[in-house]
Design a protein around this motif. Structure first.
Motif, PDB file in Angstrom:
ATOM      1  N   ASN A  50      33.274  30.461  41.441  1.00 46.53           N
ATOM      2  CA  ASN A  50      33.104  31.253  42.658  1.00 46.53           C
ATOM      3  C   ASN A  50      34.180  32.341  42.741  1.00 46.53           C
ATOM      4  OD1 ASN A  50      30.902  29.780  43.435  1.00 46.53           O
ATOM      5  ND2 ASN A  50      32.013  28.442  44.834  1.00 46.53           N
ATOM      6  N   SER A  51      33.735  33.499  43.198  1.00 44.94           N
ATOM      7  CA  SER A  51      34.567  34.695  43.372  1.00 44.94           C
ATOM      8  C   SER A  51      34.809  35.462  42.080  1.00 44.94           C
ATOM      9  CB  SER A  51      35.917  34.373  44.034  1.00 44.94           C
ATOM     10  OG  SER A  51      35.704  33.825  45.329  1.00 44.94           O
ATOM     11  N   ASP A  52      34.366  34.929  40.926  1.00 45.55           N
ATOM     12  CA  ASP A  52      34.394  35.736  39.710  1.00 45.55           C
ATOM     13  C   ASP A  52      33.383  36.872  39.862  1.00 45.55           C
ATOM     14  OD1 ASP A  52      36.222  34.038  38.609  1.00 45.55           O
ATOM     15  OD2 ASP A  52      34.813  33.065  37.220  1.00 45.55           O
ATOM     16  N   LYS A  53      33.656  37.971  39.188  1.00 46.12           N
ATOM     17  CA  LYS A  53      32.725  39.100  39.229  1.00 46.12           C
ATOM     18  C   LYS A  53      32.005  39.221  37.898  1.00 46.12           C
ATOM     19  CE  LYS A  53      35.168  41.863  42.701  1.00 46.12           C
ATOM     20  NZ  LYS A  53      35.845  43.162  42.993  1.00 46.12           N
ATOM     21  N   VAL A  54      30.712  39.466  37.987  1.00 48.47           N
ATOM     22  CA  VAL A  54      29.885  39.630  36.791  1.00 48.47           C
ATOM     23  C   VAL A  54      29.366  41.064  36.754  1.00 48.47           C
ATOM     24  CG1 VAL A  54      27.836  38.856  35.550  1.00 48.47           C
ATOM     25  CG2 VAL A  54      29.220  37.204  36.817  1.00 48.47           C
ATOM     26  N   TYR A  55      29.723  41.766  35.693  1.00 56.53           N
ATOM     27  CA  TYR A  55      29.328  43.163  35.532  1.00 56.53           C
ATOM     28  C   TYR A  55      28.157  43.235  34.543  1.00 56.53           C
ATOM     29  CZ  TYR A  55      33.733  44.444  37.802  1.00 56.53           C
ATOM     30  OH  TYR A  55      34.770  44.592  38.705  1.00 56.53           O
ATOM     31  N   TRP A  56      27.182  44.062  34.878  1.00 58.69           N
ATOM     32  CA  TRP A  56      26.011  44.259  34.023  1.00 58.69           C
ATOM     33  C   TRP A  56      25.954  45.709  33.564  1.00 58.69           C
ATOM     34  CZ3 TRP A  56      23.083  40.443  32.138  1.00 58.69           C
ATOM     35  CH2 TRP A  56      23.110  39.203  32.792  1.00 58.69           C
ATOM     36  N   TYR A  57      25.587  45.885  32.288  1.00 56.46           N
ATOM     37  CA  TYR A  57      25.519  47.219  31.697  1.00 56.46           C
ATOM     38  C   TYR A  57      24.174  47.395  31.004  1.00 56.46           C
ATOM     39  CZ  TYR A  57      30.573  46.635  32.223  1.00 56.46           C
ATOM     40  OH  TYR A  57      31.826  46.377  32.723  1.00 56.46           O
ATOM     41  N   LEU A  58      23.612  48.579  31.156  1.00 50.74           N
ATOM     42  CA  LEU A  58      22.378  48.959  30.472  1.00 50.74           C
ATOM     43  C   LEU A  58      22.706  50.099  29.517  1.00 50.74           C
ATOM     44  CD1 LEU A  58      19.334  49.116  29.899  1.00 50.74           C
ATOM     45  CD2 LEU A  58      19.103  50.505  31.972  1.00 50.74           C
TER      46      LEU A  58
END
Length: 247
Positions: A50-58
């Motif tokens: 919890n509270s981790d950030k997940v970044y997504w890239y295209l």
């Protein structure tokens, strides 16, 4: 000199064989989408908290960032309007303490083009019940036209349908068959000798070809119906006459 020539020939053969085999290499993708299809991508990391950030890239550009708060909270939905062609999604995690993890391996997505289906005029619009040879059948060609070329490992599946004098023919194999082609053209041959008016239509779907390990997310292959129907008439042959005196 002889040794040098032999080595040169062997080197040339190895290069030619390498080029030959590479020309047969095929590129496959993790998932294929068609029409307005979408799919959810999940960041698999056992220590995600919890509270981790997940970044997504295209294709290298950031498209989303989620703060993890439980199962599914960091999943990314591929948009239904993804442009046609190949795309790579990657993901990276930043912990709540500000520590960055490594970038994920790419997850490949291919958006398939839209398609249309047209039926050619029959080779014989009419043939007689008693004919033989090429005059005893008629062929219709279904041609699928995608908006752009298809990737390796994607083909077509065709479903033909017909009515006889307004009544559905079931199964259609009672009156003929297609050539089982998975290319952009498929040919149905009507061989029945049962007289009547036959009206044909067809539907085309995308399919994964053998050897493609990817997933076609829309399992129905985004079916498209033919834009028009085609009609073939099988006419009865006259009966065998008997001769008698006219008076």
């Amino acid at each position: 000199m002889k040794t040098t020539i032999t080595r040169t020939v062997l080197t040339t053969l190895v290069l030619l064989l390498g080029l030959t085999f590479s020309s047969y290499a095929q590129t496959y993708y993790n998932v294929y989408l068609c029409d307005n299809g979408t799919v959810n991508l999940r960041p698999n990391e056992p220590n995600l908290a919890n509270s981790d950030k997940v970044y997504w890239y295209l294709d290298g550009n950031q498209v989303a960032v989620f703060t993890y708060s439980g199962t599914g909270s960091a999943n990314y939905a591929v948009p239904a309007n993804l442009p046609v062609g190949p795309h790579n999604y990657t993901s990276r995690i930043e912990s709540a303490a500000g520590c960055w993890g490594d970038l994920s391996d790419p997850f490949s997505v291919y958006k398939l083009p839209t398609k249309t289906l047209a039926l050619s005029p029959p080779t014989n619009t009419t043939y007689c019940e008693g004919n033989s040879g090429s005059a005893a059948n008629s062929q219709i060609t279904a041609t699928a036209s995608p908006a752009s070329p298809l990737p390796d490992g994607i083909g077509y599946s065709y479903t033909w349908s017909a009515t006889r004098n307004g009544t559905a023919v079931t199964p259609i194999t009672d009156i003929g068959s297609d050539n089982a082609s998975t290319t952009n053209q498929n040919v149905f041959t009507l061989t029945t000798v049962n007289p009547g008016s036959y009206v044909f239509s067809a539907t085309v779907n995308y399919v994964l070809l053998p050897g493609n390990p990817g997933v076609l997310e829309q399992q129905n292959g985004c079916p498209v119906n033919a834009t028009t129907t085609q009609t073939i008439t099988v006419t009865p042959k006259p009966g065998k006459p008997t001769i008698s005196l006219a008076n």
